[in-house]
Design a protein around this motif. Structure first.
Motif, PDB file in Angstrom:
ATOM      1  N   ARG A  59      11.123 103.026  52.119  1.00  0.00           N
ATOM      2  CA  ARG A  59      11.307 103.947  50.915  1.00  0.00           C
ATOM      3  C   ARG A  59      10.249 104.992  51.030  1.00  0.00           C
ATOM      4  O   ARG A  59       9.053 104.673  50.793  1.00  0.00           O
ATOM      5  N   SER A  60      10.495 106.394  51.059  1.00  0.00           N
ATOM      6  CA  SER A  60       8.937 107.573  51.336  1.00  0.00           C
ATOM      7  C   SER A  60       9.440 108.431  50.655  1.00  0.00           C
ATOM      8  O   SER A  60      10.322 108.997  51.171  1.00  0.00           O
ATOM      9  N   GLY A  61      10.022 109.074  49.095  1.00  0.00           N
ATOM     10  CA  GLY A  61      10.653 109.453  48.277  1.00  0.00           C
ATOM     11  C   GLY A  61      11.406 109.481  47.846  1.00  0.00           C
ATOM     12  O   GLY A  61      11.908 108.648  48.235  1.00  0.00           O
ATOM     13  N   ASN A  62      11.880 111.081  47.894  1.00  0.00           N
ATOM     14  CA  ASN A  62      12.922 111.081  47.362  1.00  0.00           C
ATOM     15  C   ASN A  62      14.126 110.999  48.623  1.00  0.00           C
ATOM     16  O   ASN A  62      13.483 111.181  50.018  1.00  0.00           O
ATOM     17  N   HIS A  63      15.399 110.230  48.168  1.00  0.00           N
ATOM     18  CA  HIS A  63      16.567 109.950  48.986  1.00  0.00           C
ATOM     19  C   HIS A  63      17.733 109.687  48.415  1.00  0.00           C
ATOM     20  O   HIS A  63      18.144 109.898  47.381  1.00  0.00           O
ATOM     21  N   THR A  64      18.281 109.609  49.027  1.00  0.00           N
ATOM     22  CA  THR A  64      19.600 109.462  49.038  1.00  0.00           C
ATOM     23  C   THR A  64      20.619 107.621  49.458  1.00  0.00           C
ATOM     24  O   THR A  64      19.960 107.920  50.447  1.00  0.00           O
ATOM     25  N   ALA A  65      20.840 106.658  48.630  1.00  0.00           N
ATOM     26  CA  ALA A  65      20.178 105.661  49.184  1.00  0.00           C
ATOM     27  C   ALA A  65      21.640 105.552  49.978  1.00  0.00           C
ATOM     28  O   ALA A  65      23.359 106.144  49.016  1.00  0.00           O
ATOM     29  N   VAL A  66      22.080 105.201  50.738  1.00  0.00           N
ATOM     30  CA  VAL A  66      23.230 104.035  50.992  1.00  0.00           C
ATOM     31  C   VAL A  66      23.778 102.824  51.057  1.00  0.00           C
ATOM     32  O   VAL A  66      22.811 101.945  52.084  1.00  0.00           O
ATOM     33  N   ILE A  67      24.871 102.374  50.809  1.00  0.00           N
ATOM     34  CA  ILE A  67      25.304 101.159  51.311  1.00  0.00           C
ATOM     35  C   ILE A  67      26.678 101.220  51.955  1.00  0.00           C
ATOM     36  O   ILE A  67      27.421 101.771  51.752  1.00  0.00           O
ATOM     37  N   GLU A  68      26.604 100.099  52.814  1.00  0.00           N
ATOM     38  CA  GLU A  68      27.736  99.984  53.678  1.00  0.00           C
ATOM     39  C   GLU A  68      28.476  98.724  53.308  1.00  0.00           C
ATOM     40  O   GLU A  68      28.655  98.121  52.692  1.00  0.00           O
ATOM     41  N   ILE A  69      30.222  99.353  53.313  1.00  0.00           N
ATOM     42  CA  ILE A  69      31.082  98.401  52.540  1.00  0.00           C
ATOM     43  C   ILE A  69      31.566  98.022  54.388  1.00  0.00           C
ATOM     44  O   ILE A  69      32.366  99.445  54.710  1.00  0.00           O
ATOM     45  N   ARG A  70      31.680  97.348  54.606  1.00  0.00           N
ATOM     46  CA  ARG A  70      32.867  97.181  56.787  1.00  0.00           C
ATOM     47  C   ARG A  70      32.664  95.751  56.939  1.00  0.00           C
ATOM     48  O   ARG A  70      32.533  94.945  56.150  1.00  0.00           O
ATOM     49  N   ALA A 114      35.279  89.982  51.063  1.00  0.00           N
ATOM     50  CA  ALA A 114      35.458  88.335  50.887  1.00  0.00           C
ATOM     51  C   ALA A 114      34.636  88.106  50.480  1.00  0.00           C
ATOM     52  O   ALA A 114      33.592  88.381  50.625  1.00  0.00           O
ATOM     53  N   ASP A 115      34.529  86.849  49.345  1.00  0.00           N
ATOM     54  CA  ASP A 115      33.698  86.085  49.507  1.00  0.00           C
ATOM     55  C   ASP A 115      32.644  85.173  50.564  1.00  0.00           C
ATOM     56  O   ASP A 115      33.506  85.220  51.955  1.00  0.00           O
ATOM     57  N   LYS A 116      31.448  85.146  50.950  1.00  0.00           N
ATOM     58  CA  LYS A 116      31.443  84.702  51.963  1.00  0.00           C
ATOM     59  C   LYS A 116      31.018  85.726  53.181  1.00  0.00           C
ATOM     60  O   LYS A 116      30.090  85.396  54.405  1.00  0.00           O
ATOM     61  N   GLU A 117      31.778  87.145  53.135  1.00  0.00           N
ATOM     62  CA  GLU A 117      31.496  87.723  54.185  1.00  0.00           C
ATOM     63  C   GLU A 117      30.485  89.173  53.848  1.00  0.00           C
ATOM     64  O   GLU A 117      29.828  88.930  52.729  1.00  0.00           O
ATOM     65  N   ALA A 118      30.372  90.034  54.950  1.00  0.00           N
ATOM     66  CA  ALA A 118      28.918  90.955  54.606  1.00  0.00           C
ATOM     67  C   ALA A 118      29.616  92.277  53.420  1.00  0.00           C
ATOM     68  O   ALA A 118      28.838  91.933  52.618  1.00  0.00           O
ATOM     69  N   ALA A 119      31.288  92.006  53.730  1.00  0.00           N
ATOM     70  CA  ALA A 119      31.097  93.058  51.886  1.00  0.00           C
ATOM     71  C   ALA A 119      31.300  92.387  50.484  1.00  0.00           C
ATOM     72  O   ALA A 119      32.662  92.764  50.407  1.00  0.00           O
ATOM     73  N   GLN A 169      20.949  92.848  53.785  1.00  0.00           N
ATOM     74  CA  GLN A 169      21.085  92.180  55.060  1.00  0.00           C
ATOM     75  C   GLN A 169      20.787  90.880  55.769  1.00  0.00           C
ATOM     76  O   GLN A 169      20.321  90.235  54.968  1.00  0.00           O
ATOM     77  N   GLU A 170      21.764  90.595  56.398  1.00  0.00           N
ATOM     78  CA  GLU A 170      21.987  88.980  56.839  1.00  0.00           C
ATOM     79  C   GLU A 170      20.317  88.515  56.831  1.00  0.00           C
ATOM     80  O   GLU A 170      19.570  89.733  57.984  1.00  0.00           O
ATOM     81  N   SER A 171      19.723  87.579  56.929  1.00  0.00           N
ATOM     82  CA  SER A 171      18.598  87.122  57.297  1.00  0.00           C
ATOM     83  C   SER A 171      19.487  86.591  58.913  1.00  0.00           C
ATOM     84  O   SER A 171      20.344  86.742  58.865  1.00  0.00           O
ATOM     85  N   PRO A 172      18.130  86.270  60.549  1.00  0.00           N
ATOM     86  CA  PRO A 172      18.435  86.140  61.363  1.00  0.00           C
ATOM     87  C   PRO A 172      18.928  84.357  61.451  1.00  0.00           C
ATOM     88  O   PRO A 172      19.759  83.907  61.800  1.00  0.00           O
ATOM     89  N   PHE A 173      18.524  83.651  60.201  1.00  0.00           N
ATOM     90  CA  PHE A 173      19.121  82.294  59.790  1.00  0.00           C
ATOM     91  C   PHE A 173      20.040  82.222  59.819  1.00  0.00           C
ATOM     92  O   PHE A 173      21.525  81.678  60.594  1.00  0.00           O
ATOM     93  N   ASP A 174      20.561  83.065  58.923  1.00  0.00           N
ATOM     94  CA  ASP A 174      21.546  83.055  58.309  1.00  0.00           C
ATOM     95  C   ASP A 174      23.278  83.307  59.500  1.00  0.00           C
ATOM     96  O   ASP A 174      24.446  83.086  59.725  1.00  0.00           O
ATOM     97  N   ARG A 175      21.966  84.809  60.406  1.00  0.00           N
ATOM     98  CA  ARG A 175      24.055  85.353  61.184  1.00  0.00           C
ATOM     99  C   ARG A 175      23.450  83.991  62.120  1.00  0.00           C
ATOM    100  O   ARG A 175      23.984  83.793  63.169  1.00  0.00           O
ATOM    101  N   PHE A 176      21.907  83.515  62.564  1.00  0.00           N
ATOM    102  CA  PHE A 176      22.746  82.311  63.785  1.00  0.00           C
ATOM    103  C   PHE A 176      23.270  81.183  63.768  1.00  0.00           C
ATOM    104  O   PHE A 176      23.921  80.733  63.955  1.00  0.00           O
ATOM    105  N   ALA A 177      23.488  81.184  62.070  1.00  0.00           N
ATOM    106  CA  ALA A 177      24.247  79.863  60.833  1.00  0.00           C
ATOM    107  C   ALA A 177      25.332  79.810  61.089  1.00  0.00           C
ATOM    108  O   ALA A 177      25.745  79.649  61.342  1.00  0.00           O
ATOM    109  N   LYS A 178      25.457  81.230  61.396  1.00  0.00           N
ATOM    110  CA  LYS A 178      27.421  81.727  61.337  1.00  0.00           C
ATOM    111  C   LYS A 178      28.158  81.637  62.807  1.00  0.00           C
ATOM    112  O   LYS A 178      29.027  81.330  62.844  1.00  0.00           O
ATOM    113  N   LYS A 179      27.146  81.765  63.659  1.00  0.00           N
ATOM    114  CA  LYS A 179      27.309  81.719  65.067  1.00  0.00           C
ATOM    115  C   LYS A 179      27.371  80.377  65.346  1.00  0.00           C
ATOM    116  O   LYS A 179      28.877  80.370  66.319  1.00  0.00           O
TER     117      LYS A 179
END
Length: 326
Positions: A69-80, A84-89, A295-305
Motif C-alpha cells: 500500500r502507498s497512500g489512498n487507493h481503491t481496493a480490488v478483490i478478485e472473484i474468479r 466453492a469451498d477450498k477454491e480461490a473464490a 493469494q495462495e501460497s506457493p506450497f498450496d499451488r504446488f500441492a494442488k498440482k
C-alpha cells in the motif's frame, strides 16, 4: 606334529582374514549408508532453500499478509472461477480479503472484480451477508461490483449486495436460477446385466443414487429443495437491488436466463457500463488500485498440482452433488 600346528596356524590366519574382510565390508556399507543419508539431507535442505527463495521473490508474497500500500487507493478483490469451498473464490478467501480492504485506513472504495459462472449457494450467501455487514459498519466506504466476462448465478448473487454494479456491454449477466445435475445408469446396468445392491437405514437415504430408478415422491421433494433455494436467491437479489430492478415481476427475469451487459442495464440488473479502472477513477475518485485478493501460497499451488481430491471427484461422478447457483 609340526605339520598339524602349521595347519592350525593357517586356519587361524584364514579366519582372521575373513573377520577382517567382513569388518571392512560392514564398515564400507555403513559409510555408504551415512553418505546416502547426508546426501538426502543436503538435497532436502537445498529444496527447502529454493522453495523459500521462490516464495520470498513471488510478487504475491507479503510477510504481513496484505497488499503493498502507498497512500489512498481503491481496493480490488478478485472473484474468479467457481465459487466453492477450498477454491480461490471460497467464502473464507473473499471475506478475509473484504475485511482487510475495509479495515485499511487508506481504502477509499472497494471493487469486487467478478468473472465467475457461480457455484455454491452457501458460499455465495456467506459473502453476500458479509458485504452487507461491512457496508453497514463502514458507511463511508462504497463497494462496487464490476463484472468482466461473466457474472452469473452465484456470482450475481454476490454482486447484488454491492452499492452499484457495472459491466461491459458484452458481459454476460444474470442466470438467476438453481441447478443440481446427475446421471442415470439404470438402463445401462440392465443391458449389462448388473444388479445394484445398496443397503440403507432410512427410506430415502439413497434417493440421489444414479444407479437406481427415480421415485416420483423423491423427485418432487428434491424439486422442492431447489425451489426453496431459488426463492432465497430471488429474495436476496430483490433486497440488494431494490427499486433499481425494472419489471421485477417478469417471470423470465428470475428464470435462469442470462443477458448481455447492455440488456442487463435496461432490466436494472446493473447500474452502468464501465471497467474496473474507470470505476476507480471516475466513481471512487482514486485511480490507484491495490489488490487485496487473498493469494495462495506457493506450497498450496504446488500441492494442488500434485494432488487431486479423488473422493470429491468420485462423489460428483456418482451424482451426489448439492444445489448449484448456475
Amino acid at each position: 606334529m609340526s605339520d598339524e600346528w602349521k595347519s592350525a596356524d593357517a586356519a587361524g590366519d584364514d579366519a582372521k582374514s575373513w573377520q577382517l574382510l567382513e569388518k571392512t565390508l560392514l564398515a564400507s556399507v555403513q559409510e555408504q549408508r551415512r553418505s546416502r543419508r547426508w546426501g538426502i539431507f543436503f538435497k532436502l535442505l537445498t529444496f527447502i532453500y529454493l522453495f523459500v527463495a521462490i516464495a520470498l521473490l513471488s510478487p504475491s508474497f507479503d510477510l504481513k499478509g496484505g497488499a503493498a500500500r502507498s497512500g489512498n487507493h481503491t481496493a480490488v478483490i478478485e472473484i474468479r472461477g467457481v465459487i466453492a469451498d477450498k477454491e480461490a473464490a471460497s467464502a473464507d478467501n473473499v471475506i478475509s480479503s473484504l475485511r482487510k480492504a475495509f479495515e485499511d485506513a487508506n481504502t477509499k472504495g472497494v471493487i469486487l472484480r467478478i468473472n465467475s459462472p457461480g457455484g455454491s449457494p452457501v458460499q455465495s450467501g456467506y459473502i453476500y451477508d458479509e458485504i452487507r455487514r461491512l457496508r453497514g459498519e463502514h458507511p463511508d466506504i462504497k463497494l462496487y461490483a464490476v463484472i468482466t466476462d461473466l457474472g452469473a448465478s452465484g456470482a450475481y448473487y454476490i454482486a447484488s449486495a454491492a452499492d452499484s454494479i457495472y459491466a461491459d456491454k458484452a458481459s454476460l449477466v444474470g442466470s438467476i436460477g438453481v441447478t443440481a445435475a446427475s446421471f442415470g445408469f439404470v438402463g445401462a446396468m440392465e443391458k449389462l446385466g448388473v444388479d445394484r445392491r445398496i443397503y440403507t437405514s432410512g427410506e430415502h437415504k439413497a434417493f440421489l443414487d444414479p444407479f437406481q430408478p427415480q421415485k416420483a415422491e423423491e423427485t418432487q421433494f428434491w424439486q422442492g429443495v431447489l425451489d426453496t433455494t431459488h426463492r432465497q436467491f430471488i429474495a436476496s437479489v430483490k433486497k440488494g437491488r431494490g427499486d433499481r430492478l425494472k419489471d421485477a415481476g417478469r417471470p423470465e427475469l428470475f428464470s435462469g436466463l442470462v443477458w448481455s451487459g447492455e440488456q442487463a442495464l435496461e432490466l436494472g440488473l446493473i447500474d452502468g457500463l464501465s471497467s474496473t479502472s474507470a470505476v476507480a477513477r471516475d466513481v471512487v475518485g482514486e485511480k490507484e488500485l491495490v489488490d487485496f485478493t487473498v493469494q495462495e501460497s506457493p506450497f498450496d499451488r504446488f500441492a494442488k498440482k500434485i494432488g487431486a481430491s479423488v473422493v470429491e471427484q468420485a462423489a460428483l461422478w456418482m451424482g451426489f452433488q448439492g444445489p448449484v447457483l448456475r
